[in-house]
Every structure is written in structure tokens, then in C-alpha cells.
Design a protein around this motif. Sequence first.
Motif, mmCIF file in Angstrom:
data_model
loop_
_atom_site.group_PDB
_atom_site.id
_atom_site.type_symbol
_atom_site.label_atom_id
_atom_site.label_comp_id
_atom_site.label_asym_id
_atom_site.label_seq_id
_atom_site.Cartn_x
_atom_site.Cartn_y
_atom_site.Cartn_z
ATOM 1 N N ALA A 1 0.830 -1.215 0.000
ATOM 2 C CA ALA A 1 0.000 0.000 0.000
ATOM 3 C C ALA A 1 0.857 1.255 0.000
ATOM 4 C CB ALA A 1 -0.913 -0.006 1.213
ATOM 5 N N ARG A 2 0.406 2.217 -0.795
ATOM 6 C CA ARG A 2 1.116 3.503 -0.884
ATOM 7 C C ARG A 2 0.560 4.528 0.100
ATOM 8 N NH1 ARG A 2 -0.066 2.285 -6.474
ATOM 9 N NH2 ARG A 2 1.772 1.459 -7.558
ATOM 10 N N ASP A 3 -0.660 4.271 0.604
ATOM 11 C CA ASP A 3 -1.264 5.189 1.570
ATOM 12 C C ASP A 3 -2.282 4.427 2.410
ATOM 13 O OD1 ASP A 3 -3.660 4.976 0.022
ATOM 14 O OD2 ASP A 3 -2.957 6.590 -1.284
ATOM 15 N N ILE A 4 -2.869 5.123 3.363
ATOM 16 C CA ILE A 4 -3.797 4.484 4.289
ATOM 17 C C ILE A 4 -5.029 3.935 3.574
ATOM 18 C CG2 ILE A 4 -5.376 4.917 6.221
ATOM 19 C CD1 ILE A 4 -2.505 4.594 7.044
ATOM 20 N N GLU A 5 -5.570 4.675 2.629
ATOM 21 C CA GLU A 5 -6.762 4.217 1.918
ATOM 22 C C GLU A 5 -6.484 2.921 1.171
ATOM 23 O OE1 GLU A 5 -10.507 3.752 0.614
ATOM 24 O OE2 GLU A 5 -9.800 5.132 2.159
ATOM 25 N N GLU A 6 -5.336 2.849 0.532
ATOM 26 C CA GLU A 6 -4.997 1.620 -0.190
ATOM 27 C C GLU A 6 -4.743 0.468 0.783
ATOM 28 O OE1 GLU A 6 -2.756 0.808 -4.323
ATOM 29 O OE2 GLU A 6 -1.476 1.682 -2.777
ATOM 30 N N GLU A 7 -4.184 0.782 1.938
ATOM 31 C CA GLU A 7 -3.994 -0.254 2.960
ATOM 32 C C GLU A 7 -5.340 -0.829 3.387
ATOM 33 O OE1 GLU A 7 -1.670 -2.569 5.742
ATOM 34 O OE2 GLU A 7 -1.065 -1.312 4.054
ATOM 35 N N LYS A 8 -6.321 0.033 3.587
ATOM 36 C CA LYS A 8 -7.661 -0.434 3.946
ATOM 37 C C LYS A 8 -8.228 -1.331 2.858
ATOM 38 C CE LYS A 8 -11.241 2.363 3.688
ATOM 39 N NZ LYS A 8 -12.221 3.431 4.018
ATOM 40 N N GLN A 9 -8.088 -0.921 1.601
ATOM 41 C CA GLN A 9 -8.593 -1.718 0.482
ATOM 42 C C GLN A 9 -7.919 -3.086 0.425
ATOM 43 O OE1 GLN A 9 -8.064 0.669 -3.035
ATOM 44 N NE2 GLN A 9 -9.403 2.303 -2.307
ATOM 45 N N GLN A 10 -6.644 -3.133 0.740
ATOM 46 C CA GLN A 10 -5.930 -4.401 0.713
ATOM 47 C C GLN A 10 -6.424 -5.341 1.803
ATOM 48 O OE1 GLN A 10 -1.674 -3.874 0.625
ATOM 49 N NE2 GLN A 10 -1.693 -2.889 -1.380
ATOM 50 N N HIS A 11 -6.704 -4.793 2.985
ATOM 51 C CA HIS A 11 -7.252 -5.613 4.062
ATOM 52 C C HIS A 11 -8.620 -6.183 3.670
ATOM 53 C CE1 HIS A 11 -4.610 -5.156 7.651
ATOM 54 N NE2 HIS A 11 -4.155 -4.151 6.934
ATOM 55 N N ASN B 1 1.333 -1.941 6.804
ATOM 56 C CA ASN B 1 2.310 -2.980 7.119
ATOM 57 C C ASN B 1 2.636 -3.743 5.836
ATOM 58 O OD1 ASN B 1 3.499 -5.520 7.933
ATOM 59 N ND2 ASN B 1 2.813 -5.088 10.004
ATOM 60 N N ALA B 2 3.737 -3.371 5.211
ATOM 61 C CA ALA B 2 4.124 -3.984 3.936
ATOM 62 C C ALA B 2 4.440 -5.463 4.102
ATOM 63 C CB ALA B 2 5.325 -3.250 3.350
ATOM 64 N N GLU B 3 4.987 -5.845 5.253
ATOM 65 C CA GLU B 3 5.348 -7.243 5.465
ATOM 66 C C GLU B 3 4.098 -8.118 5.541
ATOM 67 O OE1 GLU B 3 7.547 -10.714 6.085
ATOM 68 O OE2 GLU B 3 8.017 -8.775 5.201
#
Length: 253
Positions: A144-154, A198-200
Amino acid sequence: MDGAAPEAQRPRRSRPVRVADEIKQWVVERDLKKGDKLPNESAMIAQFGVSKGTVREALRILEAQGLIATKTGPGGGSIVGEVTVERARALLGNYFYFQDLSVADLYQMRKALEPELAASLAGRLTEDQLSELEDLAKRFDHAARDIEEEKQQHVASLAFHARLADFAENKLLGFVIGFMARILTDLTVYRGLYDPPNAELWRKGRELQLRLIEALRAGDAEKARDTIASHMRIAEAFMQEQEAHLARRFMDD
């Protein structure tokens, strides 16, 4: 004494609720299916010995639950409905949203059930089903490049598990696992458990999902079970860390 609550202590159920239960029992006893007609209003008044208002309220209760549907016009009336998986999960979710579920509660169940689901599906999925799972696992090819993308990945990761549950031959097992994925998705979004990124976790989660697909395709039940068990342990540790981080953040605020 059998430990049952005395009659006086039991919550009283309204007459429409009792009649709704009687109608459900009547349907089950006759093995009625979706689309089968129920008796008309007059017949139910006579059969259950209650007033028109009670019958109508009982039918409204059953309709709200999705158990019956009402058709208007000539030849109309009440027919047996069908509760969809989505509706059942939504109704059950209404209960659990008030139970203060924790990540530990959900993962206790996930660790017990999801490895067994994976093992049961090894060698049994079609190529179309496996390709669909691959598309979900590969939806994001970068951290994820930002928080919004992190949410989408989850959310996408949990959609993978929900879809796997849809393929279960044991419908009860699939329902419970799919329900847990829904609840965990809601918890993740509502509580902001995707922050900080969390990229890992993304890398390891994607790797394990693809490894699971390989095991399913190869018909290797033990590898499928072990792979998803590892995935559950890693995801649980991360989610608990996120819960702790969120608690510290609130305390600092």
C-alpha cells in the motif's frame, strides 16, 4: 431440579411472536418449499385460534425475517420465502455488533475452522474457482502507498477468505467462516485496524494465499491445512498488534 428457569422468570413472548413460531413449525412439518402458498388469512385465524390482527402481525414478523413473501393482486397472498446467506449474516451480525467481539475471539474460531475448510477443498475446486481466487490474491501487486490503499488491501484479503467459504461443501462450515470474514472486515474498517500500513503483512499474506491455491490445485490437503493455519497465526499476531496500537493511540489522545 433440572436448572430450568421458573415459568414466572421466563420472558413473556407476545402472541404474534408465538403465532409466528407456530406458522414456521407448520411450514416445516409439511416440508413446504420456496414459493409454496400459505393458507389464506381466514384459514389461519381459524387454525391458530387468534384474531385477524394477530395473524397479520405474525406474518409481518415472518416477512421481516425473510421467511415469507407477500404477493398482491389476483391470486396473491403469503408464500414461503427464502432467507439468503447475505440476509442471514446481516441479521446475525446485528446481534454480534453489540457483543464487543475482539480479534482474539474471531481468530480462536478462524484458527479452528479455516484450516479444515481448506483441507476439505483440496482437489475439489474447478479451474474457474481457482482462477477467481487467484484474481483476488493478485488484486494488489504492490504494498500500500497510503492508508486508503492499505484499507482496500485488508478488505480484499478478507474477501478472498469469504469467497473460499462460498465454495464449501459443508454449508454450515462455509456460512460460519464467511460470517467471520464479514465481521472481521467491519471491525477492521470501523476500528481503523489497517493503520499504520504494514508492507510485510501484505507480502506474507499474498504469498500464503497463492501457496494455498497451489495446494488446492494439487489436491494436497495437508499442505492446504498447514498453509492457512500459518496465515491465521500471522494475521492474528498483526491484528492484535494493531488493536494494541489503537489502544495506545487513544490513551495518548
